[in-house]
Structure formats: structure tokens, C-alpha cells
Scaffold this motif. Structure first.
Motif: not given
Length: 112
Positions: A1-10, A27-36
Motif C-alpha cells: 500500500m505504501q507504493a500506491i502514491p508513487y504510481f498515481l498522477k494528476d 481491495n479497500a483502495f480499489k473500492a474507493e478508487f472506483l467509487r470516486y
């Protein structure tokens, strides 16, 4: 989970940074991401925020331009054709401080 911010942009990076309670697993990240991001509300929120940006009385044009471009890039990350070039120019000029606005209109700009 700590690496996720490094792969996100904009827009995704700004979304993740704004989360008060970061997801604790993928799984929680994916759910939040898709919801948004998977609904039309996200583009509507961005467009609403974009259309209320205005140059404040004591704000430098360069500061306003930076804010304007940042918000425009978020919209264009989702839909590159949401606004036409004339619409973008009109939105930028329309909300300039009145002391600058009249000078800009006299120049009849065609681009930012």
C-alpha cells in the motif's frame, strides 16, 4: 500500500492526497478508487470547481493561471474534449479581476 502514491498522477494523485482515511489494503483502495472515478459525479465535481475559480482582487495573474491550469488538467485527465479552446479562453478571461479584464478584452486574445 505504501507504493500506491508513487504510481498515481494528476487527478488520481490529488484525490489520494485528499483522503483523510487512507485505505489499509488494496481491495479497500480499489473500492474507493472506483467509487470516486467510475461515475459521472467526479467530472461534475471537477467542472463545478473549475467554473467557480476566479482571480481574487490581490492575486497575481500568474497565481490565478496556475490554479486555472491545475483544475483544467484534472478535467482533461478524465475527458480531453470536455471544453473547446474558445470555452477555455472565455472561462479564463471572464473571471479575471475587473481592473485587468478590460485591458485583456481590448487585446482580443485568441489563445491563453
Amino acid at each position: 500500500m505504501q507504493a500506491i502514491p508513487y504510481f498515481l498522477k494528476d487527478t488520481a494523485d490529488l484525490w489520494y492526497q485528499s483522503l483523510v482515511n487512507k485505505p489499509q489494503d488494496f481491495n479497500a483502495f480499489k473500492a474507493e478508487f472506483l467509487r470516486y472515478f467510475s461515475n459521472n459525479n467526479s467530472i461534475n465535481r471537477l467542472v463545478n470547481a473549475f467554473t467557480i475559480i476566479k482571480q481574487e482582487e490581490t492575486e497575481a495573474v500568474t497565481t490565478y493561471l496556475g490554479c486555472f491550469h491545475q483544475n483544467l488538467r484534472q478535467i482533461q485527465a478524465i475527458n480531453t474534449n470536455y471544453f473547446t479552446a474558445p470555452q477555455i479562453l472565455n472561462q479564463f478571461i471572464h473571471v479575471l479581476h475587473s481592473s485587468i479584464l478590460q485591458h485583456v478584452w481590448l487585446l482580443h486574445p485568441s489563445t491563453l
